[in-house]
Design an enzyme around this catalytic site. Structure first.
Site, short mmCIF file in Angstrom:
data_model
loop_
_atom_site.label_atom_id
_atom_site.label_comp_id
_atom_site.label_asym_id
_atom_site.label_seq_id
_atom_site.Cartn_x
_atom_site.Cartn_y
_atom_site.Cartn_z
N LYS A 1 43.20 82.90 64.31
CA LYS A 1 43.01 83.66 63.07
C LYS A 1 44.31 83.75 62.26
O LYS A 1 44.30 83.62 61.04
CB LYS A 1 42.50 85.07 63.39
CG LYS A 1 41.09 85.12 63.96
CD LYS A 1 40.57 86.53 64.05
CE LYS A 1 41.41 87.43 64.92
NZ LYS A 1 41.46 87.02 66.34
N PHE B 1 40.90 90.46 67.37
CA PHE B 1 39.73 90.14 68.18
C PHE B 1 38.61 89.50 67.35
O PHE B 1 38.86 88.94 66.29
CB PHE B 1 39.20 91.38 68.90
CG PHE B 1 40.10 91.89 69.99
CD1 PHE B 1 40.92 91.04 70.70
CD2 PHE B 1 40.11 93.23 70.33
CE1 PHE B 1 41.73 91.49 71.71
CE2 PHE B 1 40.93 93.70 71.34
CZ PHE B 1 41.73 92.84 72.03
N LYS C 1 50.31 85.03 75.32
CA LYS C 1 50.04 84.68 73.93
C LYS C 1 51.24 84.01 73.26
O LYS C 1 51.11 83.06 72.50
CB LYS C 1 49.64 85.93 73.15
CG LYS C 1 49.05 85.63 71.79
CD LYS C 1 48.47 86.90 71.19
CE LYS C 1 47.63 86.60 69.97
NZ LYS C 1 48.37 86.03 68.87
N PHE D 1 40.60 71.10 66.12
CA PHE D 1 41.54 70.59 67.11
C PHE D 1 41.41 69.07 67.18
O PHE D 1 40.37 68.50 66.81
CB PHE D 1 41.24 71.20 68.49
CG PHE D 1 41.66 72.65 68.62
CD1 PHE D 1 42.74 73.00 69.41
CD2 PHE D 1 40.97 73.64 67.95
CE1 PHE D 1 43.13 74.34 69.53
CE2 PHE D 1 41.33 74.97 68.06
CZ PHE D 1 42.43 75.32 68.85
N ARG E 1 49.96 91.53 61.21
CA ARG E 1 50.52 92.55 62.09
C ARG E 1 51.83 92.06 62.70
O ARG E 1 52.05 90.86 62.86
CB ARG E 1 49.54 92.88 63.22
CG ARG E 1 48.33 93.67 62.78
CD ARG E 1 47.39 93.91 63.95
NE ARG E 1 46.77 92.69 64.42
CZ ARG E 1 46.08 92.58 65.53
NH1 ARG E 1 45.93 93.63 66.32
NH2 ARG E 1 45.52 91.44 65.88
N ALA F 1 43.72 96.06 68.91
CA ALA F 1 42.35 96.12 68.41
C ALA F 1 41.39 96.69 69.44
O ALA F 1 40.19 96.55 69.31
CB ALA F 1 41.90 94.73 67.99
N TRP G 1 46.93 73.37 60.75
CA TRP G 1 47.83 73.32 61.90
C TRP G 1 48.63 72.01 61.91
O TRP G 1 49.81 72.01 62.24
CB TRP G 1 47.01 73.45 63.20
CG TRP G 1 47.87 73.48 64.43
CD1 TRP G 1 48.54 74.56 64.96
CD2 TRP G 1 48.17 72.37 65.29
NE1 TRP G 1 49.23 74.19 66.08
CE2 TRP G 1 49.03 72.85 66.32
CE3 TRP G 1 47.80 71.03 65.30
CZ2 TRP G 1 49.51 72.03 67.34
CZ3 TRP G 1 48.29 70.21 66.31
CH2 TRP G 1 49.13 70.72 67.32
N THR H 1 46.79 81.64 62.28
CA THR H 1 47.09 80.32 61.73
C THR H 1 46.21 80.04 60.51
O THR H 1 46.68 79.50 59.50
CB THR H 1 46.84 79.25 62.81
OG1 THR H 1 47.52 79.63 63.99
CG2 THR H 1 47.35 77.90 62.35
#
Length: 963
Positions: free
Chosen positions: A429, A714, A464, A802, A453, A683, A831, A431
């Site tokens: 999200k 989320f 992460k 991807f 955030r 979240a 990306w 990205t």
């Protein structure tokens, strides 16, 4: 000296003010006319007095001097023009009141009188700062710096002696307030030919305009400027040269002065003539203009020319016109200030990307791009210099004063990026958010802002690995983004732990001291006087004690006031740390001998799980934040009543610790587009969205046609639902579009693919084409589209592609998404190539925003807490019903009784499934949603039920999961 003044100026003179400390008006206000009237018509005002007094004085001028009516008409024209321009500005901006400040160091108030009267006639406000004549350079500069920072003042002039005009003093002035054109910046622009971008010396302009109005053709004339210095000399030479004159400059003691005077067609006298210079050196017929009056100091020269030349223009002519032109400069300054206050189209210089294949690591990409200096970025997007606080080269805080400046500016479009139910790896999200704004701004030339955030060190050093986006769609520098930033999380840590310490300290003192001893500590004698503080008066009022004198409380009232009677088992406020440290999950505090055996079980949470973080994200002002911090409930007393931070008396201290954290942090993407990074609530136990303030400021900065793209944590069933029902209620903002992020990888998981574990290589089902798994998994995508439609907001699906995804899989997802009701579905390649890979998404979002939003909340706040929980469970998760544990029902009853029943709901649920069971993928049906507990964040303003019987409330130092 007085005998040499024209009669009309003698009439304006006032007794000098005795030297003394600086004299300030209490506030900039309408200039006093000193009994001489205002306006501009007939014989009233300063010009009317001048005509009357000139008539009384008779014709004492040379034959070439202008008649009073002619010279007055020039001043009248300038003042009338200024008045008309100001009136037009005030029609559109009724509250606009331009203010001229004059710093005066001297005991002659002649120029003060002239400025006041002309300001009154033009309709300006004016204020004088009067300093003693012998004020030092440092004292003058101190006053200049104060005026520079006074946003009420739009122009600043210096009325000081010539000896005080040092380079240091002159360049202390802000160029944009330098209405006398004396700073190097304004002089430099004048010399360069950018007169429309600078303020030109009113004295120099008066000299030239009076010559031209007298019928003197300046083209080809030889002009000699005698005895002028510094900025006046430079401005005169520049203006004469612009009109085709050949200029010479000389001081009075120059040996070649006589020969230069013989050559001159025009002589401009810039300082008093020494007695030993004979007047015979000036050739008959030479046009002579005397500006030897020191306009800025108010002091008159003592060496009058003493003869009448054919072309003499006297010093009082220049003086009055220069004062009028200063007023004109003031109006221009006010107009520029108003223009700056309004939104302007960005002049953004985007950074170029050179994507590599294969795509390097995120850190390598970040370090390969050199970000713009943050002050340059701030200027490009319309921020003023005094609206940012720079932290190093690549980040800055933005002051909340911007909201007041742009309060009349229409908001841009508001876009939320949410996602389907994710895998443990996350679906990108952040990205997508970054790629979308890079596409909008760098490739479609549309103003856009990303609002993200701030990540915690827990996720950053966990699985992460940060939250700056990834690949060629990320925020830079990523190290700055992911670690420390400007210290907001550390401010939250300090404030949280101060409150935690206050709780245990209060319990300790109440357990070990008498009522009287406690009272004497809380309300001590200071210099023999005992007084209640404002926060203590508020507590007395809350207790129903209407007394303000500490000596009048009864013993019962003293006990009631001094004792909070906190029940230790009800304490919900934990200490926090912004690091995953599993050995601090549970601990015993109070084991030192000094605590006298008052120990209890406690724990550390991750810092961003603090309610203070949720408060920061939802507040809209410093005042609102202070009120929210005071309302935070930390425990219950022995009677079951809530105990708040306000009861502990620490609200002011918490606010001071948070006063800088409330300002959003400005950074940039890889392509140099702006990003706000502010707040980072989880979240789960919170709403999982960046700050209301960042969104509000960004919506003003992008302008009506721009876009603000923010992200919810989320999946859409958690982060998006909370964004709408909690954040939008707090902000009053209405979203225009939802961008729903999906990946083929996650859809395959929801279609029955094998489990996905962070750090473990993906199985072949995810790296090879499998149309059936994708088709089966699109049920989750379809459900999340329907969730967004519950709120009446159009949905654009962004398929984050991807390299292992096939064309058939991509086309299938997009087709099924549109069948499910999405406005559009677009594959995204940001990306691997940056904003260029999301241009199609940007176009779809722009088109969807044009369709209009019919936004609505999911539930009414007046519904009982149980019904609000049931509505979310059934409408969003697809549950058949809910099941409350006895403890949850008891808490709901208590919160309702305490008056908290009308707060929105913030469900604490696993993000890995629409249900409460992480392993239930796709769209679970006919399940009962268990509510094991219900808790309250009263300061933040929501109730949060804990979903599931074995849920570890997210926030524990070892309970981190990707968000």
């Amino acid at each position: 000296m007085s005998a040499r003044l024209p009669l009309f100026l003698r009439g304006l003179r006032r007794p000098p003010r005795p030297p003394g400390p600086p004299l300030r008006l209490q506030a900039p206000g309408r200039a006093s006319s000193s009994g001489r009237g205002g306006g501009g018509g007939g014989g009233e005002g300063l010009l009317g007095q001048r005509r009357l007094q000139d008539a009384q004085a008779g014709n004492s001028r040379g034959q070439g001097s202008q008649a009073p009516s002619a010279r007055d008409s020039i001043v009248r024209e300038v003042i009338q023009n200024s008045k008309e321009v100001l009136s037009l500005l005030q029609e559109k901006n009724p509250a606009f009141k331009p203010v001229l400040a004059i710093i005066q160091a001297g005991d002659d108030n002649l120029m003060q009188e002239i400025n006041q009267n002309l300001a009154e006639e033009a309709g300006l406000n004016i204020t004088h700062i009067c300093l003693p004549p012998d004020s030092s350079e440092g004292e003058i500069i101190d006053e200049i710096l104060k005026i520079n920072e006074d946003t009420r003042v739009h122009g600043l002039a210096l009325q000081i002696s010539e000896n005080s005009f040092s380079n240091k003093v002159l360049n202390a002035l802000k160029p944009e307030k330098d209405v006398d054109g004396v700073t190097d910046v304004n002089l430099g622009r004048l010399v360069r030919g950018d007169a429309h971008e600078c303020y030109v010396s009113p004295v120099a302009r008066a000299v030239v305009e009076l010559l031209e109005k007298s019928g003197v053709n300046l083209d080809g004339k030889k002009v000699l400027v005698i005895g002028a210095h510094g900025s006046l000399e430079a401005a005169l030479q520049c203006l004469f040269q612009r009109r085709g004159s050949m200029t010479m400059s000389s001081q009075w003691k120059t040996p070649q002065l006589q020969s230069k005077l013989h050559e001159a067609d025009i002589a401009v006298v810039g300082s008093p003539k020494p007695e030993d210079i004979p007047l015979s050196w000036i050739q008959p017929g030479t046009t002579v203009l005397n500006c030897s009056h020191d306009f800025l100091s108010g002091r008159l020269g003592c060496g009058s020319l003493g003869v009448h030349f054919n072309g003499l223009i006297a010093e009082d002519d220049v003086r009055l016109l220069a004062a009028a032109l200063r007023i004109q400069n003031m109006v221009s300054s006010g107009r520029r200030w108003l223009r700056e206050q309004q939104h302007a189209r960005w002049r953004l210089h985007c950074l170029k990307l050179q994507p590599l294949s294969p795509v390097p690591s995120d850190l390598e990409i970040s370090r390969a791009q050199t970000p713009k200096a943050v002050d340059v970025l701030a200027k490009e997007i319309g921020l003023l210099a005094d609206e940012i606080e720079i932290y190093g080269r690549s980040k800055a805080k933005v002051r909340l004063s911007l909201l007041e400046r742009l309060k009349d500016q229409a908001d841009g479009k508001y876009v939320l990026v949410a996602g389907i139910t994710p895998t443990p790896l996350g679906e990108g999200k952040s990205t997508v958010t970054v790629g979308l704004v890079q596409a909008l701004t760098a490739h479609l030339n549309i103003n856009s802002f990303a609002c993200l955030r701030q990540p915690s060190q827990g996720p950053t050093f966990g699985v992460k690995g940060g939250a700056a986006g990834g690949g060629y769609a990320q925020v830079i520098p990523m190290e700055e983004f992911n670690l420390h930033l400007t210290g907001d999380i550390h401010a939250i840590t300090a404030a949280n732990n101060l409150l935690a310490a206050a709780i245990d300290t209060r319990i300790f003192h109440e357990n070990t001291q008498t009522d009287k001893a406690l009272y004497n500590r809380l309300v001590p004698l200071v210099n023999g006087v005992r007084e209640f503080s404002s926060i203590q008066l508020a507590r007395l009022k809350k207790l129903g004690i209407n007394k303000t004198d500490p000596s009048t409380l009864t013993e019962e009232e003293i006990s009631k006031f001094a004792r909070l009677n906190i029940e230790p088992s009800t304490i919900t406020w934990q200490r926090v740390l912004d690091t995953n440290d599993r050995f601090l999950r549970k601990m015993t505090i109070g084991q030192a001998p000094t605590e006298k055996g008052y120990s209890r079980q406690a724990q550390f949470d991750i810092a961003v799980a603090s309610e203070i973080m949720a408060v920061l994200a939802l507040t809209d002002s410093l005042t609102d934040m202070k009120e929210r911090l005071g309302r935070m409930v930390v425990a219950s007393d022995k009677n079951g009543q809530p105990v708040t931070a306000e009861d502990l008396g620490v609200t002011g201290a918490l606010t001071v610790l948070m006063k800088d954290a409330i300002k959003p942090n400005l950074m940039q993407t890889l392509e140099g587009t702006p990003v706000f990074v502010h707040a980072g609530p989880f979240a789960n136990i919170a709403h999982g969205n960046s700050s209301v303030l960042a969104d509000k400021i960004a919506l003003k900065l992008v302008g009506e046609e721009g876009f603000v793209v923010t992200e919810a944590g989320f999946g859409a069933d958690i982060g998006m639902e909370k964004f709408f029902n909690i954040k939008c209620r707090a902000s009053g903002l209405v979203p225009n579009v939802v961008v729903l992020v999906a990946t083929v990888r996650a859809l395959k998981m929801h279609g029955g693919g094998p489990s996905v574990t962070a750090g473990v290589p993906l199985k072949k089902e995810y790296t090879e084409e499998n149309i059936q798994l994708v088709a089966d998994g699109c049920c989750n995508l379809q459900k999340q589209i329907q969730v967004a439609q519950l709120f009446g907001v159009p949905v654009v699906v962004a398929l984050n592609v991807f390299k292992t995804d096939t064309r058939a899989e991509i086309d299938l997802v997009c087709e099924l998404a549109k069948r499910a009701g999405a406005f559009d579905a677009v594959p995204c390649y940001h990306w691997s190539v940056g904003g260029k890979g999301s241009v199609d998404l940007a176009r779809a979002v722009r088109e969807a925003a044009g369709q209009g939003s019919r936004f609505r909340f999911l539930y009414d706040l007046q519904l009982p807490i149980v019904e609000k929980i049931r509505t979310i469970a059934q409408a969003v998760y697809g549950a058949k019903d809910i099941e409350l544990s006895p403890e949850a029902q008891s808490k709901i009853d208590r919160y309702t009784q305490q008056g908290f029943g009308n707060l929105p709901i913030c469900m604490a649920k696993t993000h890995l499934s629409l249900s409460h069971q992480p392993d239930k993928k796709g769209v679970p049906r006919d399940f009962i949603l268990p509510i094991s507990d219900v808790r309250a964040s009263i300061g933040a303003g929501f109730i949060y039920p804990l979903v599931g019987t074995e849920l570890e409330p997210r926030g524990s130092l070892a309970a981190w999961r990707p968000h």
